[in-house]
Scaffold this motif. Structure first.
Motif, short mmCIF file in Angstrom:
data_model
loop_
_atom_site.label_atom_id
_atom_site.label_comp_id
_atom_site.label_asym_id
_atom_site.label_seq_id
_atom_site.Cartn_x
_atom_site.Cartn_y
_atom_site.Cartn_z
N SER A 115 0.85 -1.21 0.00
CA SER A 115 0.00 0.00 0.00
C SER A 115 0.87 1.25 0.00
O SER A 115 0.59 2.23 -0.70
CB SER A 115 -0.93 0.00 1.22
OG SER A 115 -1.68 -1.18 1.23
N TRP A 116 1.95 1.23 0.77
CA TRP A 116 2.86 2.38 0.82
C TRP A 116 3.52 2.60 -0.54
O TRP A 116 3.67 3.72 -1.02
CB TRP A 116 3.88 2.17 1.93
CG TRP A 116 4.90 3.26 2.06
CD1 TRP A 116 6.26 3.13 2.06
CD2 TRP A 116 4.65 4.68 2.19
NE1 TRP A 116 6.85 4.35 2.17
CE2 TRP A 116 5.89 5.33 2.25
CE3 TRP A 116 3.48 5.45 2.24
CZ2 TRP A 116 6.02 6.71 2.37
CZ3 TRP A 116 3.61 6.83 2.36
CH2 TRP A 116 4.87 7.44 2.41
N ARG A 117 3.90 1.48 -1.20
CA ARG A 117 4.47 1.60 -2.55
C ARG A 117 3.49 2.27 -3.50
O ARG A 117 3.84 3.10 -4.32
CB ARG A 117 4.76 0.19 -3.10
CG ARG A 117 6.19 -0.27 -2.91
CD ARG A 117 6.34 -1.64 -3.49
NE ARG A 117 6.74 -1.66 -4.90
CZ ARG A 117 6.60 -2.70 -5.70
NH1 ARG A 117 6.04 -3.81 -5.26
NH2 ARG A 117 7.02 -2.64 -6.94
N MET A 118 2.24 1.88 -3.38
CA MET A 118 1.19 2.44 -4.27
C MET A 118 1.04 3.93 -4.02
O MET A 118 0.96 4.73 -4.95
CB MET A 118 -0.14 1.74 -3.99
CG MET A 118 -0.13 0.28 -4.33
SD MET A 118 -0.92 -0.04 -5.87
CE MET A 118 -2.63 0.22 -5.42
N VAL A 119 0.98 4.32 -2.75
CA VAL A 119 0.78 5.73 -2.41
C VAL A 119 1.96 6.54 -2.96
O VAL A 119 1.79 7.56 -3.62
CB VAL A 119 0.65 5.92 -0.88
CG1 VAL A 119 0.68 7.40 -0.51
CG2 VAL A 119 -0.64 5.27 -0.39
N ARG A 120 3.19 6.05 -2.70
CA ARG A 120 4.39 6.77 -3.18
C ARG A 120 4.37 6.90 -4.69
O ARG A 120 4.68 7.94 -5.26
CB ARG A 120 5.65 6.01 -2.74
CG ARG A 120 6.09 6.41 -1.35
CD ARG A 120 7.57 6.09 -1.07
NE ARG A 120 8.23 5.24 -2.02
CZ ARG A 120 8.63 3.99 -1.78
NH1 ARG A 120 8.42 3.45 -0.61
NH2 ARG A 120 9.26 3.30 -2.69
N HIS A 121 3.98 5.82 -5.37
CA HIS A 121 3.95 5.80 -6.83
C HIS A 121 2.98 6.85 -7.36
O HIS A 121 3.33 7.64 -8.25
CB HIS A 121 3.52 4.39 -7.27
CG HIS A 121 3.36 4.22 -8.74
ND1 HIS A 121 4.45 4.17 -9.60
CD2 HIS A 121 2.25 4.07 -9.52
CE1 HIS A 121 3.99 3.99 -10.83
NE2 HIS A 121 2.68 3.94 -10.81
N TYR A 122 1.77 6.88 -6.83
CA TYR A 122 0.76 7.80 -7.37
C TYR A 122 0.99 9.24 -6.96
O TYR A 122 0.55 10.16 -7.66
CB TYR A 122 -0.65 7.33 -7.00
CG TYR A 122 -1.08 6.19 -7.89
CD1 TYR A 122 -1.27 6.40 -9.25
CD2 TYR A 122 -1.24 4.92 -7.39
CE1 TYR A 122 -1.61 5.37 -10.09
CE2 TYR A 122 -1.60 3.87 -8.22
CZ TYR A 122 -1.77 4.11 -9.58
OH TYR A 122 -2.11 3.09 -10.42
N MET A 123 1.67 9.45 -5.82
CA MET A 123 1.94 10.82 -5.41
C MET A 123 3.15 11.42 -6.14
O MET A 123 3.36 12.62 -6.11
CB MET A 123 2.20 10.92 -3.89
CG MET A 123 1.02 10.46 -3.02
SD MET A 123 -0.49 11.39 -3.32
CE MET A 123 -0.21 12.81 -2.30
N SER A 124 3.94 10.55 -6.78
CA SER A 124 5.18 11.05 -7.39
C SER A 124 4.90 11.68 -8.75
O SER A 124 3.87 11.40 -9.38
CB SER A 124 6.18 9.91 -7.56
OG SER A 124 5.69 8.96 -8.48
#
Ligand code: SF4
Length: 291
Positions: A282-291
Motif C-alpha cells: 500500500s505504501w508503494r502504491m501511495v508513493r507511486h501515485y503521489m510522485s
C-alpha cells in the motif's frame, strides 16, 4: 500526481462503502460500448471481428445512461468501436458528468477536435488515446515521445488475445517478463499509471488472481459476460449477468481462454481491491501515485 486526485478520492470512498455493505463482487469501471463501428480497422481489434454482423447497431441514449445507473461504478470508460462516432456522444457524456461519473473517453482521436468544441472541460472528463506503438516495437521510444507531447499519464498493457482472433501478434506469457522488466524501471522516471504491483506481476515476480467483475462491459447486445475479453453470452440486465457468472471460477483463471491473459482491467482491479491489506504494498502504491 499520476491520477486525478478527485477520481482517487471518489474511488476510495465508493470501495469503502461497498465493503462496509458486505458486497464482494462490485464493479469499479463500466466499459460502455454504445457502438462497435469504427473509422479505423486495426489488425488487433477483436470487436470489429466479434460484432461484424451488428456493427451498425447503436445503443439508444436512455439505455446507455441506464447502464451507468445499473452498474453504479464511479468510472465509465466510453469505448467501442470509436465512441466519438456515436450519434448521442455529446448528451451521453454530459449526462454522465451530471451524474458525477468519471468519464474516460477511449478514442483513436480522429474526431477529437470536433468533440472538444462541443463539450466543455470538466474535472470528470479525461481522454484515453489508444496508441499501438512506434513503427518498430520500442516501448522506451514511445514513452519518451508521449512524454514530450505532454500527456498526463500512460497505461501500458500487454496485447491480449481475444478469443475471436486467430492471428499470432500477441505477447505470450513467457515473453512478458523480458518486455516489462525495462518498463518497470521506466515507471520511476515517467508518468506510467500502472500500479507497481501489476508491473511485478507482468515481470513474473508475483502472482495475482483476476477480478473480472471490477470491469464490466455493456454494449448494444446487452451485458457481456464473463469479462471484457471473453464472451459466454450477452445478458439483459446487470443483475442477470452477475447471477449466471461463476466469479470464483474466473478469479482463479481456470478457463482455458485465460491462459495468456494478463489484461490490466482484471488484474489492476485485484490490486485496487487488495489496497490496505499489505502495508508495504500500500505504501508503494501511495508513493507511486503521489510522485
Ligand atoms: S484472466 Fe480475467 S480478464 Fe483475462 S480472460 Fe480470464 S477472466 Fe477475462
Amino acid at each position: 500526481m499520476r491520477m486525478p486526485f478527485r477520481l482517487m478520492m471518489d474511488l476510495g470512498r465508493y470501495m469503502r462503502a461497498k465493503k462496509r455493505a458486505g458486497e464482494k463482487y462490485f464493479p469499479l469501471v463500466l466499459m460502455l460500448e454504445p457502438l462497435h463501428a469504427c473509422n479505423l480497422a486495426c489488425v488487433g481489434c477483436g470487436r470489429i471481428v466479434e460484432y461484424k454482423d451488428t456493427i451498425r447497431d447503436q445503443m439508444p441514449l436512455e439505455e446507455a445512461l441506464g447502464a451507468a445507473e445499473e452498474a453504479g461504478a464511479p468510472i465509465v470508460s466510453i469505448c467501442g468501436g470509436e465512441p466519438l462516432m456515436y450519434k448521442h456522444i455529446v448528451p451521453l457524456t454530459e449526462g454522465l458528468i451530471e451524474r458525477k461519473r468519471h468519464v474516460q473517453m477511449c478514442t483513436n482521436a480522429l474526431l477529437l477536435e470536433r468533440f472538444v468544441k462541443r463539450v466543455p472541460p470538466s474535472a470528470y472528463l479525461s481522454f484515453n488515446v489508444h496508441i499501438d506503438g512506434m513503427r518498430e516495437t520500442e516501448i522506451e521510444e514511445l514513452i519518451k515521445f508521449l512524454t514530450n507531447l505532454g500527456v498526463d499519464g500512460m497505461l501500458v498493457t500487454p496485447g491480449y488475445h481475444y478469443q475471436v482472433l486467430t492471428n499470432d501478434i500477441y505477447l505470450k506469457n513467457e515473453e512478458m517478463p523480458y518486455k516489462f522488466e525495462r518498463e518497470r524501471k521506466l515507471a520511476d522516471d515517467y508518468k506510467l499509471i500502472n500500479t507497481p504491483i501489476y508491473l511485478d506481476y507482468l515481470v513474473g515476480e508475483r502472482d495475482l488472481l483476476c477480478s473480472p467483475w471490477t470491469t464490466v462491459t455493456r454494449n448494444p447486445q446487452g451485458w457481456k459476460g464473463p469479462c471484457y475479453l471473453i464472451t459466454n453470452g450477452h445478458y439483459k440486465s446487470f443483475k442477470e449477468m452477475h447471477e449466471v457468472t461463476d466469479w470464483e471460477f474466473y478469479r482463479t483463471k481456470k478457463d482455458v481462454r485465460c491462459r495468456d491473459c494478463k489484461l490490466h482491467s482484471g488484474f489492476e482491479g485485484t490490486v485496487a481491491l487488495d489496497f490496505g491489506k499489505n502495508l508495504k504494498d500500500s505504501w508503494r502504491m501511495v508513493r507511486h501515485y503521489m510522485s
